[in-house]
Design a protein around this motif. Sequence first.
Motif, PDB file in Angstrom:
ATOM      1  N   MET A   1      -2.666  -4.051   0.759  1.00  0.00           N
ATOM      2  CA  MET A   1      -1.198  -4.723   0.884  1.00  0.00           C
ATOM      3  C   MET A   1      -0.307  -3.898  -0.007  1.00  0.00           C
ATOM      4  O   MET A   1       0.968  -3.562   0.587  1.00  0.00           O
ATOM      5  CB  MET A   1      -1.044  -6.167   0.399  1.00  0.00           C
ATOM      6  CG  MET A   1      -1.857  -6.905   1.188  1.00  0.00           C
ATOM      7  SD  MET A   1      -2.142  -8.892   1.041  1.00  0.00           S
ATOM      8  CE  MET A   1      -0.223  -9.026   1.311  1.00  0.00           C
ATOM      9  N   PHE A   2      -0.758  -3.324  -1.116  1.00  0.00           N
ATOM     10  CA  PHE A   2       0.209  -2.600  -1.798  1.00  0.00           C
ATOM     11  C   PHE A   2       0.610  -1.356  -1.084  1.00  0.00           C
ATOM     12  O   PHE A   2       1.943  -0.716  -1.235  1.00  0.00           O
ATOM     13  CB  PHE A   2      -0.230  -2.389  -3.202  1.00  0.00           C
ATOM     14  CG  PHE A   2       0.517  -1.214  -4.006  1.00  0.00           C
ATOM     15  CD1 PHE A   2       1.689  -1.503  -4.765  1.00  0.00           C
ATOM     16  CD2 PHE A   2      -0.089   0.040  -4.046  1.00  0.00           C
ATOM     17  CE1 PHE A   2       2.407  -0.416  -5.360  1.00  0.00           C
ATOM     18  CE2 PHE A   2       0.544   0.923  -4.647  1.00  0.00           C
ATOM     19  CZ  PHE A   2       1.855   0.743  -5.618  1.00  0.00           C
ATOM     20  N   MET A   3      -0.417  -0.671  -0.608  1.00  0.00           N
ATOM     21  CA  MET A   3      -0.189   0.568   0.179  1.00  0.00           C
ATOM     22  C   MET A   3       0.791   0.423   1.363  1.00  0.00           C
ATOM     23  O   MET A   3       1.568   1.055   1.596  1.00  0.00           O
ATOM     24  CB  MET A   3      -1.547   0.958   0.674  1.00  0.00           C
ATOM     25  CG  MET A   3      -2.562   1.161  -0.401  1.00  0.00           C
ATOM     26  SD  MET A   3      -2.274   2.375  -1.674  1.00  0.00           S
ATOM     27  CE  MET A   3      -3.934   2.393  -2.561  1.00  0.00           C
ATOM     28  N   ILE A   4       0.623  -0.521   2.087  1.00  0.00           N
ATOM     29  CA  ILE A   4       1.577  -0.980   3.088  1.00  0.00           C
ATOM     30  C   ILE A   4       2.835  -1.320   2.852  1.00  0.00           C
ATOM     31  O   ILE A   4       3.912  -0.764   3.397  1.00  0.00           O
ATOM     32  CB  ILE A   4       0.834  -2.117   4.003  1.00  0.00           C
ATOM     33  CG1 ILE A   4      -0.436  -1.722   4.694  1.00  0.00           C
ATOM     34  CG2 ILE A   4       1.920  -2.477   5.268  1.00  0.00           C
ATOM     35  CD1 ILE A   4      -1.018  -2.934   5.414  1.00  0.00           C
ATOM     36  N   SER A   5       3.024  -1.966   1.659  1.00  0.00           N
ATOM     37  CA  SER A   5       4.334  -2.000   0.988  1.00  0.00           C
ATOM     38  C   SER A   5       5.018  -0.943   0.617  1.00  0.00           C
ATOM     39  O   SER A   5       6.454  -0.713   0.726  1.00  0.00           O
ATOM     40  CB  SER A   5       4.255  -3.067  -0.075  1.00  0.00           C
ATOM     41  OG  SER A   5       3.721  -4.337   0.364  1.00  0.00           O
ATOM     42  N   LEU A   6       4.184   0.021   0.092  1.00  0.00           N
ATOM     43  CA  LEU A   6       4.677   1.223  -0.432  1.00  0.00           C
ATOM     44  C   LEU A   6       5.364   2.080   0.864  1.00  0.00           C
ATOM     45  O   LEU A   6       6.478   2.556   0.813  1.00  0.00           O
ATOM     46  CB  LEU A   6       3.623   2.311  -0.903  1.00  0.00           C
ATOM     47  CG  LEU A   6       3.983   3.414  -1.493  1.00  0.00           C
ATOM     48  CD1 LEU A   6       4.980   3.346  -2.705  1.00  0.00           C
ATOM     49  CD2 LEU A   6       2.724   4.167  -2.008  1.00  0.00           C
ATOM     50  N   GLY A   7       4.906   2.223   1.981  1.00  0.00           N
ATOM     51  CA  GLY A   7       5.050   2.632   2.960  1.00  0.00           C
ATOM     52  C   GLY A   7       6.570   2.071   3.527  1.00  0.00           C
ATOM     53  O   GLY A   7       7.432   2.554   4.008  1.00  0.00           O
ATOM     54  N   SER A   8       6.529   0.708   3.637  1.00  0.00           N
ATOM     55  CA  SER A   8       7.570  -0.188   4.171  1.00  0.00           C
ATOM     56  C   SER A   8       8.788   0.101   3.400  1.00  0.00           C
ATOM     57  O   SER A   8       9.935   0.309   3.823  1.00  0.00           O
ATOM     58  CB  SER A   8       7.249  -1.592   4.278  1.00  0.00           C
ATOM     59  OG  SER A   8       6.260  -1.949   4.969  1.00  0.00           O
ATOM     60  N   ASN A   9       8.787   0.123   2.013  1.00  0.00           N
ATOM     61  CA  ASN A   9       9.827   0.159   1.097  1.00  0.00           C
ATOM     62  C   ASN A   9      10.473   1.557   1.276  1.00  0.00           C
ATOM     63  O   ASN A   9      11.708   1.719   1.023  1.00  0.00           O
ATOM     64  CB  ASN A   9       9.374   0.008  -0.382  1.00  0.00           C
ATOM     65  CG  ASN A   9       8.931  -1.206  -0.521  1.00  0.00           C
ATOM     66  OD1 ASN A   9       9.364  -2.423   0.022  1.00  0.00           O
ATOM     67  ND2 ASN A   9       8.209  -1.439  -1.707  1.00  0.00           N
ATOM     68  N   LEU A  10       9.744   2.547   1.740  1.00  0.00           N
ATOM     69  CA  LEU A  10      10.456   3.816   1.833  1.00  0.00           C
ATOM     70  C   LEU A  10      11.163   4.048   2.909  1.00  0.00           C
ATOM     71  O   LEU A  10      12.267   4.688   3.165  1.00  0.00           O
ATOM     72  CB  LEU A  10       9.298   4.997   2.170  1.00  0.00           C
ATOM     73  CG  LEU A  10       8.427   5.262   0.910  1.00  0.00           C
ATOM     74  CD1 LEU A  10       7.165   6.139   1.186  1.00  0.00           C
ATOM     75  CD2 LEU A  10       9.282   5.782  -0.153  1.00  0.00           C
ATOM     76  N   VAL A  11      11.213   3.219   4.033  1.00  0.00           N
ATOM     77  CA  VAL A  11      12.153   2.837   4.939  1.00  0.00           C
ATOM     78  C   VAL A  11      13.600   2.523   4.631  1.00  0.00           C
ATOM     79  O   VAL A  11      14.503   2.998   5.013  1.00  0.00           O
ATOM     80  CB  VAL A  11      11.629   2.043   6.301  1.00  0.00           C
ATOM     81  CG1 VAL A  11      12.622   1.882   7.565  1.00  0.00           C
ATOM     82  CG2 VAL A  11      10.350   2.731   6.498  1.00  0.00           C
ATOM     83  N   PHE A  12      13.497   1.519   3.748  1.00  0.00           N
ATOM     84  CA  PHE A  12      14.781   0.898   3.387  1.00  0.00           C
ATOM     85  C   PHE A  12      15.347   1.429   2.209  1.00  0.00           C
ATOM     86  O   PHE A  12      16.415   1.045   1.715  1.00  0.00           O
ATOM     87  CB  PHE A  12      14.488  -0.625   3.249  1.00  0.00           C
ATOM     88  CG  PHE A  12      14.072  -1.352   4.367  1.00  0.00           C
ATOM     89  CD1 PHE A  12      14.954  -1.704   5.322  1.00  0.00           C
ATOM     90  CD2 PHE A  12      12.571  -1.833   4.325  1.00  0.00           C
ATOM     91  CE1 PHE A  12      14.203  -2.496   6.311  1.00  0.00           C
ATOM     92  CE2 PHE A  12      12.130  -2.484   5.478  1.00  0.00           C
ATOM     93  CZ  PHE A  12      13.012  -2.829   6.571  1.00  0.00           C
ATOM     94  N   SER A  13      14.633   2.377   1.585  1.00  0.00           N
ATOM     95  CA  SER A  13      15.141   3.055   0.438  1.00  0.00           C
ATOM     96  C   SER A  13      16.129   4.223   0.778  1.00  0.00           C
ATOM     97  O   SER A  13      16.014   4.882   2.001  1.00  0.00           O
ATOM     98  CB  SER A  13      13.937   3.690  -0.479  1.00  0.00           C
ATOM     99  OG  SER A  13      14.250   4.698  -1.552  1.00  0.00           O
ATOM    100  N   ASP A  14      17.226   4.484   0.067  1.00  0.00           N
ATOM    101  CA  ASP A  14      18.167   5.680   0.492  1.00  0.00           C
ATOM    102  C   ASP A  14      17.428   6.756  -0.099  1.00  0.00           C
ATOM    103  O   ASP A  14      18.237   7.809  -0.299  1.00  0.00           O
ATOM    104  CB  ASP A  14      19.493   5.476  -0.346  1.00  0.00           C
ATOM    105  CG  ASP A  14      19.492   5.133  -1.648  1.00  0.00           C
ATOM    106  OD1 ASP A  14      18.386   5.057  -2.322  1.00  0.00           O
ATOM    107  OD2 ASP A  14      20.273   4.903  -2.351  1.00  0.00           O
ATOM    108  N   ALA A  15      16.414   6.908  -0.717  1.00  0.00           N
ATOM    109  CA  ALA A  15      15.708   8.248  -1.491  1.00  0.00           C
ATOM    110  C   ALA A  15      15.616   9.356  -0.299  1.00  0.00           C
ATOM    111  O   ALA A  15      14.691   9.208   0.542  1.00  0.00           O
ATOM    112  CB  ALA A  15      14.542   7.722  -2.055  1.00  0.00           C
ATOM    113  N   GLY A  16      16.093  10.542  -0.875  1.00  0.00           N
ATOM    114  CA  GLY A  16      15.848  11.769  -0.005  1.00  0.00           C
ATOM    115  C   GLY A  16      14.377  12.458  -0.419  1.00  0.00           C
ATOM    116  O   GLY A  16      13.962  12.066  -1.293  1.00  0.00           O
TER     117      GLY A  16
END
Length: 303
Positions: A1-16
């Motif tokens: 679940m942590f792994m899936i959350s990691l990918g999800s958070n990258l969508v909502f992050s403004d990090a380039g």
Amino acid sequence: MFMISLGSNLVFSDAGPRKLAKRGCTTLVAFLLLNITRDVLPDIAIALAGHADAFDVLGYDMLASDILGFAGFTFLFFAIIKYFQISPLATLLISLCMLTVNDLIPQLHLSSQFVSATLGNFFYADDYSCFPLLSWMIFPAIGYALASALRDIPDKDLFWKHVIAVCAIVLVAISVNMRKYGLNPLLIAASPVNDYITDFANVVLDAAIAWIWYGIFHFVYKRIRSARIKHIILCGSQAIMLFYMAQWILVGWIRSALVMLDLEGTNVLTTGTFITLIVVVTAAALPIGLFAQKQFASRVSKS
């Protein structure tokens, strides 16, 4: 679940790409520090205490794959994805190809622990390859694809209702199919990663469980009225890496103390120790989270 959350958070992050690459390198440094403080230093202490065989796994303990190392490589992977503006669907297909390639690589029997442990961060080289990049990238890619779809959907409640319903059907179907072939779905879902991680059925099983949990949490979180509770959840999420490292460093040194005292096989003592560990880490979670939140807010204000 942590792994899936990691990918999800990258969508909502403004990090380039640049910020993700920097985060990846920082996380990899933390990964090496964790291995050294959790395993290498305790190994040396155990060896000095008269258990010379502790040196036999020193190479693996220094460089063997860990979830923190995988997270570092994931940031670097998505830095490339964002730099070339690769779509979420294409990213998911790339991760499936990586999973297939990992299955095609034969298990290695190398004489050098350092080389074997290093390669194990990228593919399943031996039993110390717990989180190889090729076989685990499927999970962040799944989260990345899910969050990309969620971002553009106006009715989030309806979306999560459909996700929960579909995943529940998938979960029942795959569980029944596993039982048909004499497999225990609960055992597989909680199994050591080396035994099942490259099994596609396991990927589907874990993804279905994770999405159902995320859907439930979506509705639960909406009903939390207390701003303080939400603040605590936020602080905890910001300090998750600190929690992880602190927990494992404690585990490593407690394990080494039990070995040095010849009490490693004492089940009652071991169980009591880890119950105490859970209580200590939980009690420390809030102040650590608050500290991390203040540091984060300070950096944002300065920038």
